[in-house]
Scaffold this motif. Structure first.
Motif, PDB file in Angstrom:
ATOM      1  N   LEU A 174      -3.446 -16.343 -29.553  1.00 57.10           N
ATOM      2  CA  LEU A 174      -3.719 -17.141 -30.743  1.00 57.10           C
ATOM      3  C   LEU A 174      -2.577 -18.127 -30.925  1.00 57.10           C
ATOM      4  O   LEU A 174      -1.415 -17.735 -31.023  1.00 57.10           O
ATOM      5  N   PHE A 175      -2.914 -19.405 -30.994  1.00 52.97           N
ATOM      6  CA  PHE A 175      -1.938 -20.467 -31.235  1.00 52.97           C
ATOM      7  C   PHE A 175      -2.239 -21.062 -32.599  1.00 52.97           C
ATOM      8  O   PHE A 175      -3.311 -21.633 -32.821  1.00 52.97           O
ATOM      9  N   ILE A 176      -1.301 -20.907 -33.544  1.00 51.24           N
ATOM     10  CA  ILE A 176      -1.430 -21.485 -34.877  1.00 51.24           C
ATOM     11  C   ILE A 176      -0.675 -22.805 -34.869  1.00 51.24           C
ATOM     12  O   ILE A 176       0.539 -22.827 -34.683  1.00 51.24           O
ATOM     13  N   ALA A 177      -1.396 -23.903 -35.065  1.00 51.31           N
ATOM     14  CA  ALA A 177      -0.782 -25.225 -34.897  1.00 51.31           C
ATOM     15  C   ALA A 177      -1.039 -26.096 -36.115  1.00 51.31           C
ATOM     16  O   ALA A 177      -2.122 -26.072 -36.709  1.00 51.31           O
ATOM     17  N   GLY A 178      -0.038 -26.873 -36.475  1.00 53.89           N
ATOM     18  CA  GLY A 178      -0.184 -27.836 -37.552  1.00 53.89           C
ATOM     19  C   GLY A 178      -1.157 -28.935 -37.173  1.00 53.89           C
ATOM     20  O   GLY A 178      -1.232 -29.340 -36.010  1.00 53.89           O
ATOM     21  N   ALA A 179      -1.905 -29.413 -38.173  1.00 56.59           N
ATOM     22  CA  ALA A 179      -2.831 -30.533 -37.971  1.00 56.59           C
ATOM     23  C   ALA A 179      -2.658 -31.493 -39.141  1.00 56.59           C
ATOM     24  O   ALA A 179      -3.612 -31.858 -39.820  1.00 56.59           O
ATOM     25  N   THR A 180      -1.420 -31.906 -39.353  1.00 58.47           N
ATOM     26  CA  THR A 180      -1.080 -32.696 -40.535  1.00 58.47           C
ATOM     27  C   THR A 180      -1.698 -34.082 -40.505  1.00 58.47           C
ATOM     28  O   THR A 180      -2.171 -34.587 -41.527  1.00 58.47           O
ATOM     29  N   LEU A 181      -1.708 -34.701 -39.345  1.00 52.21           N
ATOM     30  CA  LEU A 181      -2.169 -36.083 -39.223  1.00 52.21           C
ATOM     31  C   LEU A 181      -3.593 -36.137 -38.689  1.00 52.21           C
ATOM     32  O   LEU A 181      -4.054 -35.203 -38.028  1.00 52.21           O
ATOM     33  N   ARG A 182      -4.275 -37.253 -38.955  1.00 47.84           N
ATOM     34  CA  ARG A 182      -5.651 -37.442 -38.514  1.00 47.84           C
ATOM     35  C   ARG A 182      -5.780 -38.754 -37.764  1.00 47.84           C
ATOM     36  O   ARG A 182      -4.957 -39.650 -37.898  1.00 47.84           O
ATOM     37  N   GLY A 183      -6.851 -38.859 -37.002  1.00 48.37           N
ATOM     38  CA  GLY A 183      -7.162 -40.096 -36.311  1.00 48.37           C
ATOM     39  C   GLY A 183      -6.057 -40.542 -35.364  1.00 48.37           C
ATOM     40  O   GLY A 183      -5.445 -39.720 -34.690  1.00 48.37           O
ATOM     41  N   PRO A 184      -5.776 -41.847 -35.328  1.00 48.10           N
ATOM     42  CA  PRO A 184      -4.784 -42.354 -34.378  1.00 48.10           C
ATOM     43  C   PRO A 184      -3.337 -42.198 -34.850  1.00 48.10           C
ATOM     44  O   PRO A 184      -2.419 -42.581 -34.124  1.00 48.10           O
ATOM     45  N   ASP A 185      -3.143 -41.661 -36.060  1.00 46.81           N
ATOM     46  CA  ASP A 185      -1.781 -41.537 -36.586  1.00 46.81           C
ATOM     47  C   ASP A 185      -0.934 -40.658 -35.667  1.00 46.81           C
ATOM     48  O   ASP A 185      -1.372 -39.587 -35.232  1.00 46.81           O
ATOM     49  N   ARG A 186       0.286 -41.112 -35.380  1.00 53.34           N
ATOM     50  CA  ARG A 186       1.208 -40.332 -34.557  1.00 53.34           C
ATOM     51  C   ARG A 186       2.585 -40.368 -35.208  1.00 53.34           C
ATOM     52  O   ARG A 186       2.984 -41.362 -35.833  1.00 53.34           O
TER      53      ARG A 186
END
Length: 245
Positions: A174-186
């Motif tokens: 199980l990998f718990i990962a942040g998904a703060t940004l959306r779309g093309p944002d880097r």
């Protein structure tokens, strides 16, 4: 058969939206309880599962309050307990204790916590082998890898992408990962949803749990973006969700 579970205490980054909490998880194996981050609003949710005196260890990835603010509430619950129990092992990066101690002008946190610095190669924490690695963020940040009974949980915290992330999550169950940004944002210090999926695929993680959503974010949209590069089972974190791993 060993019982390993992770309970989601909070899923928001920055601040908690209504009805939710900031980052936090309760990780358990066979009665051993480890809190992994304790952001805003996570302690009341933790106490629904175990008393403050029943917690066995705490791991905090970094000093931002959406990951450590409720460490203050936990400290108070243990400090004022009668009788006060033994010091709780606290594994944390530099800055965490100072940040929380600033909210406690009269209570010495050293009387409550036995502090172990992160990142570190390895710590044995009850049944868990804790390995950590420095990951890119605005402040010192430790990504987390927990292994027990032949199973592995990895956690990116609030960090950005970096080579150490693939090693940390390598073959994780199980990998718990942040998904703060959306779309093309880097951003070099934060993960986007699509980057979370790409790094999970690169690490050959078996399951991916997205978390650390910006308040008000379209979580289904984030999952769709992460699912592009990631072929495995993908879930979005919700407060109260309990998963085996």
């Amino acid at each position: 058969m060993h019982r390993l579970t992770v309970t989601v205490l909070g899923t928001c980054g920055a601040w908690p939206e209504a009805g939710r909490a900031a980052s936090g998880f309760l990780v358990e194996q066979d009665g051993f309880r480890l809190a992994l981050d304790l952001g805003y609003g996570t302690l009341p949710r933790l106490l629904e599962h175990c008393g403050a005196d029943e917690l066995d260890a705490v791991v905090i990835t970094h000093e931002h309050p959406d990951h450590c603010a409720d460490l203050s509430a936990l400290a108070r619950a243990r400090y004022f307990a009668e009788p006060r129990g033994s010091r709780l092992p606290l594994y944390c990066t530099p800055g965490v204790l100072d940040r929380v101690q600033a909210m406690e002008p009269t209570e010495d946190l050293a009387e409550v916590f036995a502090v172990h610095p992160l990142p570190a190669a390895e710590h044995r924490v009850g049944p868990f082998l804790l390995a950590t690695a420095s990951l890119p963020h605005h402040v010192p940040h430790a990504g987390v890898r927990l292994t027990a009974a032949g199973r592995t949980l990895a956690y990116s915290g609030d960090a950005g992408p970096g080579p150490a992330l693939a090693e940390l999550a390598s073959d994780a169950d199980l990998f718990i990962a942040g998904a703060t940004l959306r779309g093309p944002d880097r951003d070099p210090f934060l993960l986007s949803a699509v980057e979370a999926g790409a790094w999970a695929a690169r690490a050959r993680a078996r399951r991916l749990l997205l978390t650390h959503f910006w308040p008000g974010a379209d979580r289904a949209g984030a999952a769709a973006e992460a699912g592009g590069p990631f072929p495995g089972e993908l879930l979005t974190a919700e407060e109260g969700l309990v998963l085996p791993w």
